[in-house]
Design an enzyme around this catalytic site. Structure first.
Site, mmCIF file in Angstrom:
data_model
loop_
_atom_site.group_PDB
_atom_site.id
_atom_site.type_symbol
_atom_site.label_atom_id
_atom_site.label_comp_id
_atom_site.label_asym_id
_atom_site.label_seq_id
_atom_site.Cartn_x
_atom_site.Cartn_y
_atom_site.Cartn_z
ATOM 1 N N HIS A 357 32.091 33.722 27.521
ATOM 2 C CA HIS A 357 32.816 34.681 28.349
ATOM 3 C C HIS A 357 34.277 34.373 28.551
ATOM 4 O O HIS A 357 34.965 35.102 29.265
ATOM 5 C CB HIS A 357 32.165 34.779 29.733
ATOM 6 C CG HIS A 357 31.002 35.696 29.763
ATOM 7 N ND1 HIS A 357 31.115 37.030 30.030
ATOM 8 C CD2 HIS A 357 29.697 35.467 29.508
ATOM 9 C CE1 HIS A 357 29.927 37.588 29.967
ATOM 10 N NE2 HIS A 357 29.042 36.665 29.648
ATOM 11 N N LYS A 545 39.735 44.210 40.924
ATOM 12 C CA LYS A 545 39.112 43.133 40.164
ATOM 13 C C LYS A 545 39.365 41.851 40.931
ATOM 14 O O LYS A 545 40.163 41.835 41.864
ATOM 15 C CB LYS A 545 39.696 43.048 38.749
ATOM 16 C CG LYS A 545 41.239 43.109 38.724
ATOM 17 C CD LYS A 545 41.797 43.133 37.306
ATOM 18 C CE LYS A 545 41.685 44.451 36.588
ATOM 19 N NZ LYS A 545 40.829 44.422 35.423
ATOM 20 N N ARG A 546 38.692 40.761 40.549
ATOM 21 C CA ARG A 546 38.972 39.499 41.218
ATOM 22 C C ARG A 546 40.467 39.186 41.139
ATOM 23 O O ARG A 546 41.134 39.517 40.165
ATOM 24 C CB ARG A 546 38.146 38.366 40.586
ATOM 25 C CG ARG A 546 36.676 38.414 40.951
ATOM 26 C CD ARG A 546 36.462 38.326 42.457
ATOM 27 N NE ARG A 546 36.775 37.003 42.956
ATOM 28 C CZ ARG A 546 35.909 36.001 43.044
ATOM 29 N NH1 ARG A 546 34.646 36.190 42.701
ATOM 30 N NH2 ARG A 546 36.270 34.826 43.488
ATOM 31 N N LYS A 551 45.170 37.932 35.607
ATOM 32 C CA LYS A 551 44.987 39.385 35.712
ATOM 33 C C LYS A 551 46.261 40.099 36.189
ATOM 34 O O LYS A 551 46.376 41.307 36.130
ATOM 35 C CB LYS A 551 43.815 39.708 36.647
ATOM 36 C CG LYS A 551 42.448 39.277 36.090
ATOM 37 C CD LYS A 551 41.332 39.582 37.077
ATOM 38 C CE LYS A 551 39.962 39.097 36.640
ATOM 39 N NZ LYS A 551 39.238 40.065 35.774
ATOM 40 N N THR A 653 35.266 44.964 32.212
ATOM 41 C CA THR A 653 34.315 46.076 32.236
ATOM 42 C C THR A 653 34.791 47.137 33.228
ATOM 43 O O THR A 653 34.408 48.298 33.119
ATOM 44 C CB THR A 653 32.902 45.615 32.635
ATOM 45 O OG1 THR A 653 33.000 44.826 33.833
ATOM 46 C CG2 THR A 653 32.247 44.821 31.527
ATOM 47 N N LYS A 657 34.546 51.457 33.370
ATOM 48 C CA LYS A 657 34.116 52.309 34.484
ATOM 49 C C LYS A 657 35.175 53.373 34.769
ATOM 50 O O LYS A 657 34.861 54.532 35.024
ATOM 51 C CB LYS A 657 33.870 51.453 35.741
ATOM 52 C CG LYS A 657 32.806 50.384 35.563
ATOM 53 C CD LYS A 657 32.843 49.368 36.718
ATOM 54 C CE LYS A 657 32.110 48.084 36.368
ATOM 55 N NZ LYS A 657 32.392 46.994 37.326
HETATM 56 C C1 LIG Z 1 33.110 45.875 37.269
HETATM 57 C C2 LIG Z 1 33.325 44.960 38.381
HETATM 58 C C3 LIG Z 1 34.071 43.796 38.197
HETATM 59 C C4 LIG Z 1 34.742 43.458 36.890
HETATM 60 O O1 LIG Z 1 36.005 44.077 36.842
HETATM 61 P P1 LIG Z 1 37.103 43.657 35.755
HETATM 62 O O2 LIG Z 1 38.184 44.663 35.949
HETATM 63 O O3 LIG Z 1 36.448 43.812 34.417
HETATM 64 O O4 LIG Z 1 37.522 42.278 36.044
HETATM 65 C C5 LIG Z 1 34.250 42.953 39.283
HETATM 66 N N1 LIG Z 1 33.726 43.238 40.482
HETATM 67 C C6 LIG Z 1 33.014 44.360 40.693
HETATM 68 C C7 LIG Z 1 32.477 44.624 42.050
HETATM 69 C C8 LIG Z 1 32.780 45.250 39.663
HETATM 70 O O5 LIG Z 1 32.054 46.349 39.880
#
Ligand SMILES: *Cc1c(COP(=O)(O)O)cnc(C)c1O
Length: 804
Positions: A357, A545-546, A551, A653, A657
């Site tokens: 990952h 995101k985190r 990022k 991911t 979405k």
């Molecule tokens: C999808 C998702 C992530 C991952 O987001 P990235 O933009 O790919 O880092 C993290 N936290 C939650 C709650 C998510 O639904």
């Protein structure tokens, strides 16, 4: 068991449950109690199918996969499960008769705190897709008592509160006390000649921890398949306590009890950073050993000889946290089943497959050998022997070249290298996006690639379109169904049929209405629940995101500040109103990430307090970003911020979405952004910044000076003035200038500003914007986790669907 299929039966059973569970009549029930009753009723409803699914798997002796992941970020299950068993409308209508609105019931369910971020959410999407595709596949993890912390923002700063998500129970689980197994820690292990002269292992004076499984049903999408997510809880064993007491040591007995219970108490809060704590290693071995013991027990009962284990069982490890499955399977096959090393090794490597990952070096797991050896003496002996045999093979091919051995050793420098163990002990190694898988081959795992080129492959991540489109955005779902029918629900690649409607003015208009509606729903929710006021006619630009330096939330907020300064100087500037929404937790120990949250809130306040800017700009940092909040945000987004330093984000991911919900990606050529761009082209996405190879070249050859940029670019200099607002921000300034900007924020600043202008230019062209939105939705089908999981099943697991 009595169950329900009609509204009449539903209501009758609902009334009964209200009495049995709460001794209340329906009118007296709180919303939370209604939630608990419905969850219990669904569990009852699917229990026959659950039993039936397992029966068929066992009877037919089908090949099965077990997906081991230290996290499953499930999100709420009520809506998902109602959708999956096709009972949402029935339930809604029955509740209405009782005077309840189902929409008021959903928020009563706490988000299960079983994951951190992307990695855990991926695992949740994957078990959803396995069940939807009727694949015999199960999840295996830990039942953490406390999830990742609850995030509060107080005076602009993150404060962490414990997340006691289990406080009111978890109605989806079933405790299976009779399926408990014991896991051993500590003691001494050594080899001794046994019968016939072969060496056998003696492991003595260990402590055992009892692992008790809690099973959660994983429902397929309207297809009667019910797979299992098995979560392990750690308990102490009385026998072991008595053992300690027999030596007269009461304190030790209590200490043992405490330690045992600690194992499944907390989820570790680090995303993308490795934490070398002893308790974490105990967690990793705990769930791997418990899971594998129970798989082996089940396998022997229904399938037969351990010699054929790999013919029927596939074991998948989501990153290296479960990599101890390799020595643990070796242990079981040799010590408990009496197989030879050679047979055990063949079976193990044939069974295990590994997903990598990350390429971030700070995230690669390594354990100190003394700690590892003390905690897991038998497992260490096996890892040592795996390493010895492996290095022998390396020496034979490259005699005398010690550097070759150092690159690929499992034990080196007094550490256990988990990624090396995972590659050597498995038959498949995959990355999570095309770019990431290539970087693994030419960079991170290069020496392994030259040894085992055939093991390396790519499986681009996906997200379940059932949760992230159908469930989260019913308005868009309805529009899509009205336009191209329903085939795409079962075959998401058929969303492609939507593409031509990008040229249909009537369709675009309806799409614009849906987006407007979703922005208003979000605005209303934030107003009501969080006392935040948004302008739903502004561009919703979202980065959730985190919090992590790679990022680059910092790049985003510096650009916002740049806009603010422009507006203050030139209040007449003609820009479309913008709302910049941020959300994400920072690990409690990650100073720079926490300061970035403070910076975002500082800029938000500066803007709110200045009329010239506040008319046009709004910044909000939403506290406690989780799956449920995400389900409200993705549908409302116009712009999807995917701006990581190229080469750093393995896949992402969140980007997918957003795409399913028709947002336009503003991103770097990183992770799966590359494939999103490949799907929709320059015309329907906005790409900026350094490319991965350029970033890698700077790291290897130097040649970047952030001071040079600072000195030559007045906009950059002015943007950095915000870091003088608070002495705390000095740390960020230092990282950008004195530590030469590891993540190329200043280097990419100019092209990011230009990309943001391009977004605005495109947004002014409403027709073009919603054409792009349509094209993104149409091409999102490729990023359904159904596609990913079908690839895993075909190319790694060799797994067939089973009709129930
Ligand atoms: C999808 C998702 C992530 C991952 O987001 P990235 O933009 O790919 O880092 C993290 N936290 C939650 C709650 C998510 O639904």
């Amino acid at each position: 068991m009595r169950t329900w299929k009609t509204k009449k039966e539903f209501k009758k059973l609902f009334i009964e449950k209200a009495e049995v569970l709460f001794e209340k009549n329906v009118k007296e029930l709180s919303h939370r109690e209604v939630y608990q009753i419905i969850a219990t009723m669904i569990k009852d409803l699917v229990s026959d199918d659950w039993i039936q699914t397992e029966k068929i798997y066992n009877h037919k002796r089908v090949r099965q996969v077990y997906y081991f992941s230290i996290e499953f970020l499930l999100g709420r299950l009520l809506n998902t499960n109602l959708l999956n068993c096709d009972m949402e409308e029935l339930c809604r209508s029955a509740l209405q008769d009782f005077g309840f609105d189902l929409e008021d019931i959903f928020p009563e369910e706490p988000d299960p705190g079983l994951g951190n971020g992307g990695l855990g959410r991926l695992a949740a999407c994957y078990i959803d897709s396995m069940a939807a595709l009727q694949l015999p596949g199960h999840g295996c993890s830990i039942r953490y008592q406390y999830g990742l912390f609850d995030q509060r923002i107080i005076d602009g700063q993150q404060v962490e509160l414990p997340d006691a998500w289990l406080r009111n129970g978890f109605p989806w689980e079933i405790k299976k006390s009779d399926k408990a197994v014991d896991v051993r820690f500590g003691g001494h292990a050594y080899m001794r000649p046994g019968k016939g002269g072969a060496l056998v292992c003696v492991h003595e004076q260990y402590n055992t921890v009892r692992a008790v499984p809690y099973d959660v049903p994983v429902l397929g999408y309207q297809n009667r398949t019910v797979n299992t997510l098995r979560l392990w809880k750690a308990e102490y064993t009385r026998e072991n306590m008595y053992g300690q007491l027999r030596y007269g040591d009461y304190r030790k007995a209590l200490q043992y009890k405490d330690q045992a219970q600690q194992i499944s108490r907390f989820l570790y809060p680090n995303d993308s950073t490795y934490e070398g704590r002893k308790l974490r290693l105990m967690q990793e071995y705990f769930f791997v050993s418990a899971g594998l013991q129970s798989i082996m027990r089940h396998y022997k009962k229904h399938y037969g000889s351990p010699k054929l284990f790999d013919r029927y069982i596939a074991l998948h490890i989501n990153d290296t946290h479960p990599a101890l499955i390799i020595p643990e399977l070796m242990r079981i096959l040799m010590d408990e089943e009496g197989l030879s090393w050679e047979d055990s090794w063949r079976i193990t490597t044939n069974s295990v497959a590994y997903t990598n990952h990350t390429i971030l070096p700070e995230a690669l797991e390594r354990w100190s050998i003394p700690m590892f050896q003390e905690l897991l003496p038998r497992i260490f002996l096996i890892v040592d022997e795996i390493n010895r045999r492996w290095l022998e093979a390396v020496q034979q091919r490259f005699p005398g070249q010690e550097d070759k051995a150092r690159e690929v050793a499992i034990l080196w420098n007094n550490q256990v290298h988990m990624a090396s163990l995972a590659v050597v002990g498995s038959h498949s190694v995959n990355g999570v996006a095309k770019l990431h898988s290539e970087i693994l081959k030419i960079n991170t795992l290069k020496p392994f690639y030259t040894w085992f080129p055939e093991r390396f492959n790519n499986k681009t991540n996906g997200v379940t379109h059932r949760r992230w489109l159908i469930e989260s955005n019913p308005q868009l779902t309805e529009l899509i169904c009205d336009t191209i029918g329903k085939d795409w629900v079962h075959a998401p690649e058929k969303l492609l049929a939507l593409e031509p409607f990008g040229n249909d003015a009537a369709f675009r208009e309806r799409l614009a209405e849906v987006k407007q509606k979703r922005k208003e729903i979000l605005a209303e929710y934030l107003h009501k629940e969080r006392n935040i006021t948004l302008n739903p006619h502004s561009i919703f630009d979202i980065q959730i995101k985190r919090m992590h330096m790679y990022k680059r939330q910092l790049l985003n907020i510096l650009h916002v500040y740049h806009l603010y300064r422009q507006l203050v100087e030139n209040p007449g500037m003609d820009i479309i109103p913008r709302t910049f929404i941020f959300g994400g937790k920072a690990a409690a120990s990650y100073g720079e990430a926490k300061i970035t949250i403070q910076l975002i809130n500082t800029v938000a306040r500066l803007i709110d307090q200045d009329y010239r800017a506040a008319r046009k700009l709004k910044v909000v940092f939403l506290e406690n970003y989780n799956v449920s909040l995400g389900q409200k945000l993705f549908p409302a987004a116009d712009v999807s911020e995917q701006i990581s330093t190229a080469s750093k984000e393995a896949s992402g991911t969140g980007n997918m979405k957003f795409m399913f919900n028709g947002a336009i990606t503003l991103g770097t050529m990183d992770g799966a952004n590359v494939e999103i761009h490949q799907e929709v082209g320059d015309e329907h996405s906005v790409i900026f910044g350094l490319r991965a190879d350029e970033v890698q070249r700077y790291y290897q050859e130097g040649g970047y000076s952030s001071w040079d940029i600072y000195n030559s670019d007045a906009d950059v200099r002015r943007a950095l003035e915000v870091l003088e607002e608070n002495p705390m921000f000095g740390q960020l300034r230092e990282a950008l200038l004195d530590r030469n900007d590891e993540f190329f924020v200043l280097k990419d600043f100019k092209s990011y500003c230009a990309a943001q202008q391009e977004i605005e230019r495109r947004y002014r062209d409403t027709e073009g914007w919603f054409r792009s939105s349509t094209v993104n939705i149409a091409h999102a089908g490729h990023f359904s986790s159904d596609r990913s999981i079908q690839e895993y099943a075909d190319e790694i697991w060799n797994l067939d669907a089973v009709k129930i």
